[in-house]
Scaffold this motif. Structure first.
Motif, PDB file in Angstrom:
ATOM      1  N   MET A 122     -61.572  64.709  67.370  1.00  0.00           N
ATOM      2  CA  MET A 122     -60.129  64.824  67.221  1.00  0.00           C
ATOM      3  C   MET A 122     -59.465  65.470  68.429  1.00  0.00           C
ATOM      4  O   MET A 122     -58.269  65.313  68.628  1.00  0.00           O
ATOM      5  CB  MET A 122     -59.761  65.566  65.937  1.00  0.00           C
ATOM      6  N   TRP A 123     -60.228  66.173  69.255  1.00  0.00           N
ATOM      7  CA  TRP A 123     -59.639  66.822  70.430  1.00  0.00           C
ATOM      8  C   TRP A 123     -59.691  65.925  71.649  1.00  0.00           C
ATOM      9  O   TRP A 123     -59.293  66.329  72.735  1.00  0.00           O
ATOM     10  CB  TRP A 123     -60.352  68.150  70.713  1.00  0.00           C
ATOM     11  N   ARG A 124     -60.235  64.726  71.486  1.00  0.00           N
ATOM     12  CA  ARG A 124     -60.367  63.860  72.661  1.00  0.00           C
ATOM     13  C   ARG A 124     -59.142  62.972  72.866  1.00  0.00           C
ATOM     14  O   ARG A 124     -58.353  62.764  71.957  1.00  0.00           O
ATOM     15  CB  ARG A 124     -61.588  62.950  72.499  1.00  0.00           C
ATOM     16  N   ASN A 155     -51.942  55.324  71.601  1.00  0.00           N
ATOM     17  CA  ASN A 155     -51.102  55.898  72.653  1.00  0.00           C
ATOM     18  C   ASN A 155     -51.966  56.697  73.626  1.00  0.00           C
ATOM     19  O   ASN A 155     -52.590  57.682  73.235  1.00  0.00           O
ATOM     20  CB  ASN A 155     -50.039  56.802  72.025  1.00  0.00           C
ATOM     21  N   PRO A 156     -52.007  56.281  74.904  1.00  0.00           N
ATOM     22  CA  PRO A 156     -52.926  56.931  75.843  1.00  0.00           C
ATOM     23  C   PRO A 156     -52.593  58.389  76.103  1.00  0.00           C
ATOM     24  O   PRO A 156     -53.401  59.104  76.687  1.00  0.00           O
ATOM     25  CB  PRO A 156     -52.762  56.091  77.122  1.00  0.00           C
ATOM     26  N   ARG A 157     -51.418  58.856  75.683  1.00  0.00           N
ATOM     27  CA  ARG A 157     -51.011  60.242  75.942  1.00  0.00           C
ATOM     28  C   ARG A 157     -51.250  61.167  74.763  1.00  0.00           C
ATOM     29  O   ARG A 157     -50.867  62.326  74.819  1.00  0.00           O
ATOM     30  CB  ARG A 157     -49.513  60.285  76.297  1.00  0.00           C
ATOM     31  N   HIS A 158     -51.802  60.649  73.687  1.00  0.00           N
ATOM     32  CA  HIS A 158     -52.005  61.501  72.523  1.00  0.00           C
ATOM     33  C   HIS A 158     -53.488  61.736  72.264  1.00  0.00           C
ATOM     34  O   HIS A 158     -54.307  60.843  72.459  1.00  0.00           O
ATOM     35  CB  HIS A 158     -51.399  60.846  71.269  1.00  0.00           C
ATOM     36  N   ARG A 159     -53.800  62.940  71.784  1.00  0.00           N
ATOM     37  CA  ARG A 159     -55.167  63.191  71.338  1.00  0.00           C
ATOM     38  C   ARG A 159     -55.359  62.565  69.962  1.00  0.00           C
ATOM     39  O   ARG A 159     -54.403  62.297  69.244  1.00  0.00           O
ATOM     40  CB  ARG A 159     -55.444  64.694  71.298  1.00  0.00           C
ATOM     41  N   LEU A 160     -56.633  62.390  69.614  1.00  0.00           N
ATOM     42  CA  LEU A 160     -56.913  61.663  68.370  1.00  0.00           C
ATOM     43  C   LEU A 160     -56.332  62.369  67.146  1.00  0.00           C
ATOM     44  O   LEU A 160     -55.905  61.720  66.201  1.00  0.00           O
ATOM     45  CB  LEU A 160     -58.422  61.456  68.179  1.00  0.00           C
ATOM     46  N   TRP A 161     -56.301  63.700  67.153  1.00  0.00           N
ATOM     47  CA  TRP A 161     -55.773  64.394  65.969  1.00  0.00           C
ATOM     48  C   TRP A 161     -54.327  64.005  65.739  1.00  0.00           C
ATOM     49  O   TRP A 161     -53.860  63.914  64.610  1.00  0.00           O
ATOM     50  CB  TRP A 161     -55.931  65.916  66.064  1.00  0.00           C
ATOM     51  N   ARG A 162     -53.637  63.732  66.838  1.00  0.00           N
ATOM     52  CA  ARG A 162     -52.235  63.360  66.712  1.00  0.00           C
ATOM     53  C   ARG A 162     -52.090  61.896  66.281  1.00  0.00           C
ATOM     54  O   ARG A 162     -51.228  61.557  65.487  1.00  0.00           O
ATOM     55  CB  ARG A 162     -51.555  63.567  68.067  1.00  0.00           C
ATOM     56  N   ILE A 163     -52.962  61.057  66.841  1.00  0.00           N
ATOM     57  CA  ILE A 163     -52.909  59.628  66.508  1.00  0.00           C
ATOM     58  C   ILE A 163     -53.212  59.416  65.026  1.00  0.00           C
ATOM     59  O   ILE A 163     -52.514  58.678  64.335  1.00  0.00           O
ATOM     60  CB  ILE A 163     -53.903  58.849  67.391  1.00  0.00           C
ATOM     61  N   ILE A 164     -54.268  60.084  64.542  1.00  0.00           N
ATOM     62  CA  ILE A 164     -54.664  59.882  63.142  1.00  0.00           C
ATOM     63  C   ILE A 164     -53.839  60.773  62.219  1.00  0.00           C
ATOM     64  O   ILE A 164     -53.561  60.425  61.075  1.00  0.00           O
ATOM     65  CB  ILE A 164     -56.174  60.170  62.977  1.00  0.00           C
ATOM     66  N   GLY A 165     -53.405  61.913  62.758  1.00  0.00           N
ATOM     67  CA  GLY A 165     -52.661  62.855  61.929  1.00  0.00           C
ATOM     68  C   GLY A 165     -51.246  62.399  61.617  1.00  0.00           C
ATOM     69  O   GLY A 165     -50.684  62.750  60.580  1.00  0.00           O
ATOM     70  N   ARG A 166     -50.692  61.598  62.520  1.00  0.00           N
ATOM     71  CA  ARG A 166     -49.289  61.198  62.330  1.00  0.00           C
ATOM     72  C   ARG A 166     -49.055  60.444  61.012  1.00  0.00           C
ATOM     73  O   ARG A 166     -48.130  60.802  60.274  1.00  0.00           O
ATOM     74  CB  ARG A 166     -48.824  60.384  63.549  1.00  0.00           C
ATOM     75  N   PRO A 167     -49.842  59.405  60.682  1.00  0.00           N
ATOM     76  CA  PRO A 167     -49.600  58.756  59.378  1.00  0.00           C
ATOM     77  C   PRO A 167     -49.807  59.702  58.186  1.00  0.00           C
ATOM     78  O   PRO A 167     -49.088  59.566  57.186  1.00  0.00           O
ATOM     79  CB  PRO A 167     -50.597  57.591  59.346  1.00  0.00           C
ATOM     80  N   ILE A 168     -50.711  60.649  58.306  1.00  0.00           N
ATOM     81  CA  ILE A 168     -50.900  61.616  57.215  1.00  0.00           C
ATOM     82  C   ILE A 168     -49.626  62.423  57.031  1.00  0.00           C
ATOM     83  O   ILE A 168     -49.106  62.589  55.929  1.00  0.00           O
ATOM     84  CB  ILE A 168     -52.089  62.573  57.521  1.00  0.00           C
ATOM     85  N   GLU A 169     -49.106  62.915  58.164  1.00  0.00           N
ATOM     86  CA  GLU A 169     -47.883  63.706  58.136  1.00  0.00           C
ATOM     87  C   GLU A 169     -46.710  62.858  57.637  1.00  0.00           C
ATOM     88  O   GLU A 169     -45.902  63.296  56.816  1.00  0.00           O
ATOM     89  CB  GLU A 169     -47.619  64.190  59.575  1.00  0.00           C
ATOM     90  N   PHE A 170     -46.677  61.616  58.108  1.00  0.00           N
ATOM     91  CA  PHE A 170     -45.546  60.744  57.814  1.00  0.00           C
ATOM     92  C   PHE A 170     -45.504  60.354  56.335  1.00  0.00           C
ATOM     93  O   PHE A 170     -44.452  60.381  55.712  1.00  0.00           O
ATOM     94  CB  PHE A 170     -45.646  59.491  58.684  1.00  0.00           C
ATOM     95  N   PHE A 171     -46.651  60.009  55.779  1.00  0.00           N
ATOM     96  CA  PHE A 171     -46.660  59.494  54.412  1.00  0.00           C
ATOM     97  C   PHE A 171     -46.881  60.580  53.366  1.00  0.00           C
ATOM     98  O   PHE A 171     -46.450  60.450  52.233  1.00  0.00           O
ATOM     99  CB  PHE A 171     -47.742  58.418  54.247  1.00  0.00           C
ATOM    100  N   PHE A 172     -47.606  61.648  53.710  1.00  0.00           N
ATOM    101  CA  PHE A 172     -47.966  62.635  52.690  1.00  0.00           C
ATOM    102  C   PHE A 172     -47.394  64.015  52.975  1.00  0.00           C
ATOM    103  O   PHE A 172     -47.648  64.947  52.232  1.00  0.00           O
ATOM    104  CB  PHE A 172     -49.496  62.707  52.559  1.00  0.00           C
ATOM    105  N   ARG A 173     -46.664  64.157  54.072  1.00  0.00           N
ATOM    106  CA  ARG A 173     -45.999  65.406  54.414  1.00  0.00           C
ATOM    107  C   ARG A 173     -46.946  66.590  54.433  1.00  0.00           C
ATOM    108  O   ARG A 173     -46.603  67.685  53.978  1.00  0.00           O
ATOM    109  CB  ARG A 173     -44.846  65.699  53.444  1.00  0.00           C
TER     110      ARG A 173
END
Lengths: 277, 323
Positions: free
Chosen positions: B140-142, B98-116
């Motif tokens: 991760m801030w890029r 997603n061009p509007r998200h930083r990498l921490w959000r892109i990679i962090g989302r499945p972590i949050e989604f699957f492992f809370r």
């Protein structure tokens, strides 16, 4: 100061400053306006502009400057809440139909086609003459006209994003439709939504002014600019200031709004759909 | 426990070509820690198979089995645990982040989604994943637009790994990248498989990549399998005639002897024309005769792990193709 906004065109910066000024007047105006906007005979009727009455007085001897200043709040409240409501509902509808596609999209789009084919002014006059004029009804009518138009534009923007691979990945992960809509799609269509809001605020000012002028806006003696122009119209030769002042108020709001939208749209890489209504 | 996918996905009326399913009669399995490469030209149905396994489109017939469990279900009806175990990486790294998200959000989302997990812990997870794919944790801030194509594909891999999957579906994940960048990602994939015991379903049309990464290879032509075998077996005679054509089509630095190279370049089936029993018959340089159009070719077993679907028996193919 300019260095803070290097990418904004100068016209948009100037327009932006004028809009900020309008906002400040709307917020603080009643605190420093010299007279009450509705009190009659604070001066002689038809008094020309002077130090006592900066923009003169109208046929009832009310201070035109105070009325214009108070009117700012009325005009901004009505047009911004109508636009906000219309854009909020329209954008949500566009996002949902653009994401869902299929029969839901088909049905909603046909309803939207019908809604768009209704001439705004005629329906507005009909509704308000049937149900009576009230600011709330005016806001709802304008919002009603904006919903289908905004929905169509936002849907088109959503359709461009929804086929992207990052949406596929989110779907494969099992993200809910709500989560995909506001986390994946919305950030990519928010530019379109902002441009829609800005451009439609300008239209709303004109439309609400027109309704006021025709007597379908807030009732007298509310200091609403369109209404003021209408009331001053009869005495335009003796007291032109009573017409010119509120008219300039409307123009000084609409023109900067359009210039600002133009700059913002260019900055966000959006098209400026001036022909759209 | 072996994990397998005996499957026959077919796209139904929902797809654009109602008369001709994109994939027919395809059956294969993948073991834990194994890489199965699916090879075929564009339009052969490789992506359809990946999407069916990911639950993004429903097979009209056939079954998908994962860890002994029937998973012939659309993604909405799969359990979260199942969705976690099968992860998808797509071809174009420009479109998959997603061009509007930083990498921490892109990679962090499945972590949050699957492992809370959230906050610090999630951030630590993102940093670890970035390091796993050999990117600096500071990335991760890029934004995705700050990254090169190869870096973006590494981020897409990290996002898939965030779910701690068992099976990675890789749909042409190298084809949008430079050869030099491809090599780095190939090494990364090998290291990941060794470290995590991951299974890969690796889709590619690049035979060099397949040869260096795959354990087993399945060759797909117009939605049907025509050869399955270990990577060495598929890459040496006997070949299925289509596999042979694929190899011939590869640019070779030192061209070999005179071989039948005058292959008719793809004849599209038009309108009502009947689908031949062997889909490759119209282009086949070794077509036997009208039998190829009339009778579906049988699977002939070359070895315990190698099978070719052709009217010419494996032994004869080997003789024809021996150089």
């Amino acid at each position: 100061m300019l260095a803070w906004f290097p990418e904004w065109p100068l016209s948009a910066l100037i327009a932006g400053s004028i809009l900020v000024l309008h906002g400040v007047i709307a917020l603080t105006g009643p605190m420093w306006a010299p007279y009450s906007p509705t009190k009659i005979l604070v001066g002689q009727p038809f008094a020309s502009p002077s130090t006592a009455h900066l923009l003169g007085t109208d046929n009832l001897g009310r201070d035109v400057f105070s009325r214009v200043v108070y009117g700012e709040r009325t005009v901004l409240t009505l047009s911004l809440s109508a636009t906000g409501l219309g854009v909020l509902c329209g954008a949500s509808l566009g996002l949902v139909t653009g994401y869902a596609r299929g029969w839901l999209d088909e049905v909603v789009m046909r309803i939207i086609d019908i809604m768009i084919s209704i001439p705004p002014l005629i329906l507005a006059l009909l509704v308000i003459s049937a149900l009576g004029s009230s600011p709330l009804l005016l806001v709802l009518t304008v919002a009603f006209f904006y919903v289908p138009r905004v929905a169509r534009v936002v849907r088109a923007a959503t359709l461009r994003v929804v086929m992207e691979d990052f949406v596929t990945i989110a779907r494969a992960r099992g993200e809910s439709a709500w989560s995909i809509a506001h986390k994946e799609l919305l950030p990519n269509v928010i530019g379109t939504v902002l441009v829609e809001f800005a451009i439609r605020s300008g239209y709303a000012v004109i439309f609400i002014g027109s309704m006021g002028f025709l007597g379908f806006g807030p009732p007298p003696p509310t200091p609403e600019w369109g209404l003021m122009v209408n009331q001053g119209r009869e005495y335009i030769v003796t007291a032109p200031w009573a017409v010119v002042a509120p008219a300039v108020g409307i123009a000084s709001l609409v023109v900067p709004l359009n210039l600002f939208t133009d700059g913002m749209a260019r900055l966000l890489g959006q098209s400026v759909p001036w022909e759209r209504h | 426990m072996p994990r397998g996918y005996p499957e026959r996905p077919q796209t139904g009326e929902s797809d654009q070509l109602p008369a001709k399913p994109a994939v027919r009669g395809v059956s294969f399995s993948i073991s834990p820690g194994e890489t199965l490469a699916l090879v075929g030209e564009s339009g052969s149905g490789k992506s359809t198979i990946v999407r069916a396994i990911a639950g993004l489109l429903a097979p009209t017939r056939g079954r998908l089995v994962f860890d002994g469990q029937d998973i012939t279900l659309p993604v909405e009806r799969r359990t979260k645990e199942l969705r976690r175990q099968i992860q998808l990486i797509l071809q174009n790294p420009d479109a998959s982040l997603n061009p509007r998200h930083r990498l921490w959000r892109i990679i962090g989302r499945p972590i949050e989604f699957f492992f809370r997990t959230s906050g610090r812990e999630q951030q630590r997870g993102v940093a670890e994943l970035l390091e796993t794919v050999q990117l600096d944790a500071g990335y991760m801030w890029r934004m995705p637009s700050d990254l090169s194509g190869g870096e973006r594909q590494r981020v897409a891999i990290a996002r898939a790994l965030a779910a701690r999957p068992k099976l990675l579906l890789c749909d042409e994940i190298l084809s949008a990248l430079d050869v030099s960048v491809q090599a780095g990602i190939l090494n990364l994939l090998r290291a990941l498989q060794a470290g995590h015991g991951l299974s890969f379903l690796f889709i590619s049309h690049d035979l060099a990549v397949v040869r260096s990464l795959a354990h087993r290879v399945a060759v797909l032509y117009q939605g049907e399998l025509c050869e399955v075998g270990g990577v060495r077996e598929v890459f040496s005679p006997p070949f299925h005639p289509y596999t042979e054509v694929l190899f011939r089509a590869q640019p070779v630095p030192a061209p070999g002897e005179d071989l039948p190279t005058d292959v008719p370049s793809g004849s599209e089936l038009e309108g009502e024309e009947a689908v031949p029993a062997c889909p490759f018959a119209p282009r086949c340089p070794r077509k036997v005769g009208s039998i190829c159009d009339r009778v579906p070719p049988p699977w002939s077993t070359v070895s315990a792990t190698h099978a070719i679907r052709c009217h010419i028996p494996g032994g004869e193919l080997a003789k024809l193709q021996a150089i």
